[in-house]
Design an enzyme around this catalytic site. Structure first.
Site: not given
Ligand code: NAD
Length: 304
Positions: A170, A166
């Protein structure tokens, strides 16, 4: 204070069926954007798929009087990325804003990590952003307008146990952003990155329950929306955002130490002056690679 609006702008948001992407999609649509809601609809690990989550977000936007269309392709293939952008072109005629948000997780210590799980994260987070941005880029160049947001993470920027796959993906997005900001400058295309902290299905296992109510995805969306705003021309910024906290993150370089260039410096000398070499007291950020090379050449006196 006038509200930031996205009227006549077409926004593509990947992974917009859940969590942060959903929040971005609802907000941009509420401020006038026509939105492509991309989501594979799979598990947190990125397996499986369903049209239901993207459809539900589209329905919510339309019910609120906005405009949106669903796309169910994976971003993890070149064809998938092209189809995501093609959906914007076919439905709304262009693309102005791209929020590369889709992501999966497969946490394991490096010693136990199956390399397929490493590749999967590179494919979704990094290559997914590459494919979608590559497909949108010529359109943004042609129209001399583009707002691209990468979704990075403190797990990559700072490191986190169990997150080699990850974190690598990132942090690589920051490399992608850094060079794209240079290539986009002439065309009014900005490329920025968000490092979110929010309660979603992805982060839930790592969230302390008492902080959960503060970790609303909408708090992150406020910063993302500003990074996409038509009147914001800042590029190459990394913004940490969550729980009401917003802060710029940057790569800096120490003032450094110049050795005599008549002789080849020895590791023993490096050891001797390592405290100075690593002293970040007067560290500075640099606009691009040329700027830092100019700094070095200004310090060094060429022979003869
Ligand atoms: P989440 O799992 O709720 O949302 C991620 C979405 O991406 C899901 O709906 C999933 O179906 C979709 N997805 C996954 N693989 C895919 C693909 N190959 N093609 C199309 N869609 C796909 O998680 P989130 O927390 O909302 O994450 C959103 C982004 O934020 C991600 O990139 C995650 O790494 C990043 N992020 C989140 C946090 C946090 O605190 N939640 C922290 C750092 C980074």
């Amino acid at each position: 204070m006038t509200n930031i609006r996205f009227d006549n702008k077409v926004a593509v948001i990947t992974g917009a069926g859940n969590g942060l992407g959903k929040s971005h999609a609802l907000f941009l649509a509420s401020r006038g954007a026509k939105v492509v809601v991309n989501d594979l609809g799979g598990t947190v690990a990125g397996t499986g798929g369903s049209r239901a989550v993207a459809d539900a977000v589209v329905e919510e936007i339309i019910a609120a009087g906005g405009e949106a269309v669903a796309n169910y392709d994976t971003v993890a293939t070149e064809e998938g990325g092209q189809r995501v952008i093609q959906t914007a072109l076919d439905t709304f005629g262009t693309v102005d804003i791209l929020i590369n948000n889709a992501g999966n997780v497969r946490d394991k210590s490096f010693a136990k990590m199956d390399l397929d799980d490493f590749r999967s994260l590179i494919d979704v987070h990094l290559m997914g952003a590459v494919y979608c941005t590559h497909a949108a880029w010529p359109i943004m160049r042609e129209k001399s307008f583009g707002r691209v947001v990468m979704t990075t993470s403190s797990a990559g920027l700072y490191g986190n146990h169990g997150h080699t796959n990850y974190g690598t993906a990132k942090m690589a997005l920051i490399g992608l952003m850094n060079s794209l900001k240079e290539e986009g400058r002439r065309y009014n295309i900005t490329v920025n990155a968000i490092a979110p902290i929010a309660l979603t299905r992805m982060s839930e296992p790592a969230t302390t329950p008492q902080y959960a109510p503060l970790m609303k995805p909408e708090f992150v969306t406020a910063a993302v929306a500003w990074l996409c705003a038509p009147d914001n021309t800042d590029s190459g910024h990394i913004i940490q955002a969550g729980a009401g906290y917003y802060a710029k993150i940057e790569v800096r370089e120490a003032a450094g130490v110049l050795f005599d260039t008549e002789t080849t410096p020895q590791p023993d000398q490096i050891r001797e002056r390592y405290t100075e070499i690593t002293d970040m007291g007067e560290a500075a950020p640099y606009e691009n690679a040329s700027a830092v090379i100019r700094k070095v050449f200004k310090m060094v006196k060429p022979k003869g």
